[in-house]
Design an enzyme around this catalytic site. Structure first.
Site, PDB file in Angstrom:
ATOM      1  N   GLU A 145      -6.503  -0.364 -13.789  1.00 35.95           N
ATOM      2  CA  GLU A 145      -5.420  -1.356 -13.889  1.00 35.95           C
ATOM      3  C   GLU A 145      -5.162  -1.969 -12.524  1.00 35.95           C
ATOM      4  O   GLU A 145      -5.128  -1.258 -11.513  1.00 35.95           O
ATOM      5  CB  GLU A 145      -4.109  -0.738 -14.407  1.00 35.95           C
ATOM      6  CG  GLU A 145      -4.079  -0.462 -15.887  1.00 35.95           C
ATOM      7  CD  GLU A 145      -2.692  -0.039 -16.358  1.00 35.95           C
ATOM      8  OE1 GLU A 145      -1.690  -0.438 -15.713  1.00 35.95           O
ATOM      9  OE2 GLU A 145      -2.626   0.696 -17.363  1.00 35.95           O
TER      10      GLU A 145
ATOM     11  N   GLU B   6      -1.678   7.428 -16.343  1.00 36.78           N
ATOM     12  CA  GLU B   6      -0.618   7.519 -15.345  1.00 36.78           C
ATOM     13  C   GLU B   6       0.328   8.695 -15.570  1.00 36.78           C
ATOM     14  O   GLU B   6       1.540   8.523 -15.724  1.00 36.78           O
ATOM     15  CB  GLU B   6       0.195   6.216 -15.310  1.00 36.78           C
ATOM     16  CG  GLU B   6      -0.598   5.018 -14.847  1.00 36.78           C
ATOM     17  CD  GLU B   6       0.228   3.742 -14.849  1.00 36.78           C
ATOM     18  OE1 GLU B   6      -0.228   2.759 -14.249  1.00 36.78           O
ATOM     19  OE2 GLU B   6       1.329   3.717 -15.457  1.00 36.78           O
TER      20      GLU B   6
END
Length: 482
Positions: free
Chosen positions: A390, A165
């Site tokens: 995720e 991320e």
């Protein structure tokens, strides 16, 4: 509802969030060690990851959970500072190597495929002291670390994620300053860090491709966080444009340089340049890539790793004051009042995961529902192999083990994922839920629980007791003192 044969089901964790042993066996300090030890209520109740789930000493118990769930894949991260305590190969910590060798070997012995993340927010403090991700020197440091990991573990690991991320990390750490190192650089730091993160990923991809790929036969990518934005008023042109910008700044900001043209989306560059000029800057606050850097960035991912949790409505809003992300994008974001809420930032909107995936599937990126920015015919994600690395929903009441709402979220999400694969022909191969265990959720500490297995963090040490029966849908167990 039958997913394709060979579809991978996994769960994810990250070093600082589960491992503990923060100073054990020669490990050096990471920025999160430093940040949480400084106190000051920057983390919920001044909690730390010093022990977390205790996975450094209780890995075998975590493995029991993985086996109980019947997972085919397990995504975990390596601690840069456990392997290289000062961030460099000048000193290599053999005990760190031994620990990760055991995890990888145990997974393979039990027919579980490891997906390994090199960097999940936990920079060695020694490198932060030299400028961290604001310094271009970090690019070479990361490449040397990546090469070390490829050499050490690449004979058994074939799925690599370089950086977790980067779009979230750059913003929260180096712009807002609410993640370590905890120093805000409003309107500039996030963009500088983003440029170095993209270049570091690209360089490590080239290292793998040229030095290891032919023999190890693995694949390398980075994991991008995607929050979908719907126009608050579908009939408003300004809201439609705001939704385009929101997606461009969130997803395309990192995806376009890596997967397509090697550079930021035009709407991102023009918007930041426009805002910078209005604020009196002599040039854009977004550092440009050189033509050589664009060539190095371009097409440096072998699959698309994406995270999806929730959605927002997006409305145009002219911002005239602070130099922060939303002021540059000129948007206001908020939830639909009818959406079910769990945490402050997560609302139940599972059908939007299909829109994210279909955006990546679309032959010309940006044509889906007119919500993505279209740079041109050459600018396409070209139906990549996708890993959802995720996706999750926290326990509504952290004190309760009643998971009814949570499993309904997963049920609906899997329905939308199935539609994306079967109806939209999205090339999604793996789904990894967040998370295997309740863990340290960054500045929220232990106040939010995403785990398939419950952890009692009130105990000084953790012992894992996996359930032997099957409650509703999937196991949820206790990790408590024996």
């Amino acid at each position: 509802m039958a997913f394709p044969a060979g579809f991978g089901w996994g769960a994810s964790t990250a070093v600082y969030q589960v491992e503990g042993g923060w100073d054990a066996d020669g490990k050096g300090p990471s920025v999160w060690d430093t940040f949480t030890h400084q106190g000051g209520e920057r983390v919920f109740k001044n909690q730390t990851g010093d022990v977390a789930c205790g996975s450094y000493t209780l890995w075998e118990e975590d493995l029991k959970c993985i086996k109980q769930l019947g997972l085919t894949h397990y995504r975990f991260s390596l601690s840069w500072s456990r392997l290289l305590p000062d961030g460099t190969t000048g000193f290599i910590n053999q005990k760190g190597i031994d620990y990760y060798n055991k995890i990888i070997d145990d997974l393979l012995t039990n027919a579980v495929t490891p997906i390994v993340t090199l960097y999940h927010y936990d920079l060695p403090q020694a490198l932060e002291d030299k400028g961290g991700w604001l310094s271009e020197a970090i690019i070479e440091s990361f490449d040397k670390y990546a090469r070390f990991c490829f050499i050490t573990f690449g004979d058994r690991v074939q799925r690599w994620i370089t950086i977790n991320e980067p779009n979230v990390f750059a913003l929260l750490a180096y712009d807002f300053g609410i993640y370590p190192p905890g120093v805000p650089h409003f309107g500039t730091g996030g963009y500088q860090a983003a440029r170095n993160l993209i270049k570091a990923h690209a360089r490590s991809w080239h290292s793998y491709d040229s030095l290891f790929g032919k023999v190890q036969k693995g694949v390398v990518s980075l994991a991008i966080f995607a929050t979908w934005g719907e126009p608050a008023d579908p009939n408003s042109v300004s809201d439609q444009e705001a939704a385009k910008r929101a997606l461009a700044f969130c997803l395309d900001f990192f995806a376009k340089p890596i997967f397509t043209v090697g550079d930021y989306p035009e709407v991102v560059k023009s918007q930041i340049a426009f805002r910078s000029k209005k604020q009196g800057y002599p040039s854009s606050r977004l550092p440009e890539f050189t033509e050589e850097e664009k060539r190095m960035n371009k097409c440096t991912a072998d699959f698309f790793a994406v995270h999806y949790y929730t959605t927002r409505l997006v409305k145009y809003q002219e911002n005239k004051k602070e130099l922060v992300f939303f002021q540059d994008v000129e948007i206001q974001v908020f939830p639909d009042p009818t959406w079910i809420r769990s945490l402050d930032w997560i609302y139940v909107v599972p059908w939007e995961i299909r829109k994210v995936l279909q955006t990546l599937r679309t032959e010309i990126a940006g044509s889906f529902l007119g919500l993505c920015y279209l740079d041109g015919v050459q600018d396409t994600y070209n139906n990549p192999v996708i890993y959802i690395t995720e996706n999750g929903f926290p326990q509504g009441d952290p004190a309760s083990l009643d998971d009814t709402q949570r499993w309904e979220y997963f049920r609906q999400t899997f329905q939308e994922l199935f539609k994306a694969i079967q109806l939209d022909k999205v090339n999604c191969k793996i789904y990894c839920a967040w998370s295997l265990l309740d863990n340290f959720e960054w500045i929220q500490g232990y106040s939010s629980r995403f785990g398939f297995f419950h952890v009692d963090f009130e105990d000084p040490s953790r012992h894992l007791e996996c359930l032997t029966h099957q409650p509703r849908s999937m196991p949820r167990s206790s990790k408590t003192m024996a």
